[in-house]
Write a protein that holds these residues in place. Structure first.
Motif, PDB file in Angstrom:
ATOM      1  N   ASP A  11      54.989 -34.896  27.646  1.00 20.51           N
ATOM      2  CA  ASP A  11      55.639 -36.122  28.126  1.00 20.51           C
ATOM      3  C   ASP A  11      54.858 -37.388  27.766  1.00 20.51           C
ATOM      4  OD1 ASP A  11      53.634 -35.342  29.865  1.00 20.51           O
ATOM      5  OD2 ASP A  11      54.632 -36.064  31.658  1.00 20.51           O
ATOM      6  N   SER A  35      56.095 -40.626  30.000  1.00 20.36           N
ATOM      7  CA  SER A  35      57.345 -40.622  30.771  1.00 20.36           C
ATOM      8  C   SER A  35      57.126 -39.909  32.105  1.00 20.36           C
ATOM      9  CB  SER A  35      58.484 -39.978  29.966  1.00 20.36           C
ATOM     10  OG  SER A  35      58.230 -38.611  29.733  1.00 20.36           O
ATOM     11  N   ALA A  36      55.852 -39.795  32.527  1.00 22.06           N
ATOM     12  CA  ALA A  36      55.541 -39.071  33.778  1.00 22.06           C
ATOM     13  C   ALA A  36      56.239 -39.706  34.982  1.00 22.06           C
ATOM     14  CB  ALA A  36      54.040 -39.020  34.001  1.00 22.06           C
ATOM     15  N   GLN A  39      59.673 -38.484  35.017  1.00 20.44           N
ATOM     16  CA  GLN A  39      59.706 -37.053  35.341  1.00 20.44           C
ATOM     17  C   GLN A  39      59.383 -36.811  36.816  1.00 20.44           C
ATOM     18  OE1 GLN A  39      60.548 -35.121  32.796  1.00 20.44           O
ATOM     19  NE2 GLN A  39      60.017 -36.370  31.035  1.00 20.44           N
ATOM     20  N   SER A  40      58.557 -37.698  37.403  1.00 20.47           N
ATOM     21  CA  SER A  40      58.094 -37.447  38.767  1.00 20.47           C
ATOM     22  C   SER A  40      59.279 -37.423  39.744  1.00 20.47           C
ATOM     23  CB  SER A  40      57.040 -38.462  39.189  1.00 20.47           C
ATOM     24  OG  SER A  40      57.643 -39.663  39.510  1.00 20.47           O
ATOM     25  N   TYR A  42      61.890 -35.863  39.337  1.00 21.09           N
ATOM     26  CA  TYR A  42      62.470 -34.524  39.331  1.00 21.09           C
ATOM     27  C   TYR A  42      61.444 -33.456  39.710  1.00 21.09           C
ATOM     28  CZ  TYR A  42      65.681 -37.362  36.699  1.00 21.09           C
ATOM     29  OH  TYR A  42      66.512 -38.379  36.323  1.00 21.09           O
ATOM     30  N   ILE A  45      58.594 -31.628  34.604  1.00 23.09           N
ATOM     31  CA  ILE A  45      59.099 -32.157  33.335  1.00 23.09           C
ATOM     32  C   ILE A  45      60.442 -31.518  32.975  1.00 23.09           C
ATOM     33  CG2 ILE A  45      58.646 -32.295  30.850  1.00 23.09           C
ATOM     34  CD1 ILE A  45      55.679 -32.408  31.596  1.00 23.09           C
ATOM     35  N   ILE A  46      61.419 -32.351  32.654  1.00 19.61           N
ATOM     36  CA  ILE A  46      62.683 -31.844  32.112  1.00 19.61           C
ATOM     37  C   ILE A  46      62.594 -32.045  30.594  1.00 19.61           C
ATOM     38  CG2 ILE A  46      65.198 -32.147  32.065  1.00 19.61           C
ATOM     39  CD1 ILE A  46      65.039 -32.941  34.989  1.00 19.61           C
ATOM     40  N   TYR A  49      64.699 -34.672  28.736  1.00 19.70           N
ATOM     41  CA  TYR A  49      64.353 -36.069  29.063  1.00 19.70           C
ATOM     42  C   TYR A  49      63.057 -36.457  28.356  1.00 19.70           C
ATOM     43  CZ  TYR A  49      67.815 -36.075  32.867  1.00 19.70           C
ATOM     44  OH  TYR A  49      68.960 -36.014  33.595  1.00 19.70           O
ATOM     45  N   ALA A  50      62.119 -35.517  28.329  1.00 17.57           N
ATOM     46  CA  ALA A  50      60.833 -35.814  27.680  1.00 17.57           C
ATOM     47  C   ALA A  50      61.072 -36.123  26.198  1.00 17.57           C
ATOM     48  CB  ALA A  50      59.879 -34.635  27.829  1.00 17.57           C
ATOM     49  N   GLU A  53      62.661 -39.545  25.675  1.00 14.11           N
ATOM     50  CA  GLU A  53      61.680 -40.631  25.836  1.00 14.11           C
ATOM     51  C   GLU A  53      60.748 -40.708  24.625  1.00 14.11           C
ATOM     52  OE1 GLU A  53      61.739 -42.983  28.409  1.00 14.11           O
ATOM     53  OE2 GLU A  53      63.631 -41.903  28.673  1.00 14.11           O
ATOM     54  N   TYR A 202      54.819 -35.611  40.793  1.00 12.76           N
ATOM     55  CA  TYR A 202      54.292 -35.059  39.546  1.00 12.76           C
ATOM     56  C   TYR A 202      53.606 -36.199  38.765  1.00 12.76           C
ATOM     57  CZ  TYR A 202      53.997 -33.208  34.894  1.00 12.76           C
ATOM     58  OH  TYR A 202      53.512 -32.808  33.686  1.00 12.76           O
TER      59      TYR A 202
END
Ligand code: KG4
Ligand code: ZN
Length: 366
Positions: A11, A35-36, A39-40, A42, A45-46, A49-50, A53, A202
């Motif tokens: 990420d 992109s943490a 992601q946080s 969710y 990490i998806i 999405y990572a 980004e 996260y």
């Protein structure tokens, strides 16, 4: 020699430009976009999405690294890129971008194993300005545990990241032997999963570490799996299960977050992970009679782990042991470590020969 490196295995979207003059590897620029925060929301990490980004950030990050270095592409000798392991969607963004840049700028492409890259953060000579440029939270302890000399061979490597916990014996550049690793969750993954059980954001490691500062690491008895096994393997999933059971038991009486049980639990989790790591590291030092230790990966940013490593090695009968740990901003994912490893790695015969490999391992010595 000047190398521009790209790192997009998870990420973080990172680009760095480093220079090697004789033995001195220094940072000319080092840019990391993460992109943490996204992601946080969710709790982890998806991958899609990572990757999305990564696509948004890659060109601005490379441009910024070039601007900060005040170099133009003509002055680069090579481009390096993380080719694995990691999330396939994220890796592809970096690898394909690197290939295009190599073709357009006529540069060789150097593929770097992300795990090996982490260790090479220890070969970078940190200058005070590098540390000052990083975010304030990291300033505090960033030069602690960082030896002023460079590691030499043989040395024992401990990698503690979100996806890996491994012990590796380095015999030379590009020559290493895998000694052991986690049989289930990695140390960082354990921090992240325990943090999630505690409703912390996260990535969980820094969150647990923040609360742990105010807690008693001996407050709760948590397991140290594989503690007495003779191998050099780790196991962390039993610890996570024990934490889950403990949280259910404790929450029956009162909500955890309202009393200092929360801090005690964080401190106990942190200590259990650290004890497991130190136990097998100590065994490996004894078995291989090694005098130099290189530690790497996101969890190596943990202040308590850094302190415990210092103390444990100071207590050991072998006073000559030297410990190398990068400053925290080079422990978590970055491209400076990829450039550093690239100075010791052969370029690919052609940039187009490089493929992203999400399951690249440490057993594949290059
Ligand atoms: O090396 P890294 O940035 O990415 C991987 O290659 O996996 O490591 C990320 C991991 C995450 O699990 C995160 O929770 C952990 O490193 N981490 C920490 C700390 N900072 C990052 N764990 C404990 N204490 C920290 N201060
Ligand atoms: Zn990493």
């Amino acid at each position: 020699m000047i190398i521009l490196a790209i790192e997009t295995s998870c990420d973080e979207t990172a680009c760095a430009i480093l220079q090697k003059r004789e033995d001195r590897i220094t940072i000319l620029s080092n840019v990391v976009a993460s992109s943490a925060d996204l992601q946080s929301k969710y709790g982890g990490i998806i991958p899609e999405y990572a990757a999305r980004e990564q696509i948004k950030s890659i060109i601005p990050v490379i441009k910024e690294a070039l601007e900060k270095s005040q170099l133009n592409p003509d002055q680069l000798d090579a481009i390096a890129v993380t080719c694995g392991p990691g999330l396939i969607g994220s890796l592809l963004v970096g690898v394909e971008t690197a290939k295009v840049l190599c073709l357009v700028w006529s540069k060789p492409l150097i593929p770097v194993n992300h795990l090996i890259g982490h260790f090479y953060a220890n070969w970078i000579q940190i200058q005070r300005s590098d540390v000052k440029n990083q975010i304030s939270e990291e300033k505090t302890n960033s030069l602690k545990s960082t030896a002023t000399s460079l590691p030499s061979f043989p040395c024992l490597g401990l990698l503690v990241s979100g996806g890996h916990s491994d012990l590796v014996l380095f015999k030379n550049h590009g020559k290493y032997e895998y000694l052991g690793g986690t049989r289930d969750d990695a140390a960082g993954e354990c921090f992240d999963k325990c943090a999630r059980l505690l409703n912390l954001a996260y990535p969980g490691g820094p969150q647990i570490s923040k609360f742990a500062k105010h807690g008693d690491p001996k407050a709760f008895k948590l397991p140290r799996p594989l503690h007495d096994s003779n191998d050099l393997d780790f196991s962390f999933s039993g610890l996570k299960t024990a934490v889950s059971t403990l949280i259910s038991d404790l929450s029956k009486n009162s909500p955890l977050s309202t009393n200092n049980q929360f801090a005690n639990l964080c401190a106990s989790i942190e200590q259990a992970i650290i004890d497991s790591l130190l136990n097998k590291l100590t065994r490996a030092i004894q078995k291989y009679q090694i005098e130099q230790i290189i530690v790497a990966g996101g969890v190596a940013a943990n202040n308590r782990l850094r302190d415990c490593l210092d103390q444990s090695l100071a207590r050991s009968s072998r006073a000559e042991i030297r410990l190398y740990i990068p400053p925290p901003f080079l422990c978590t994912d970055n491209a400076a470590m990829i450039a550093s490893a690239a100075f010791f790695t052969k370029p690919a015969p052609s940039p187009l020969a490089i493929q992203a490999n999400p399951s690249l391992s440490l057993s594949q010595s290059d």
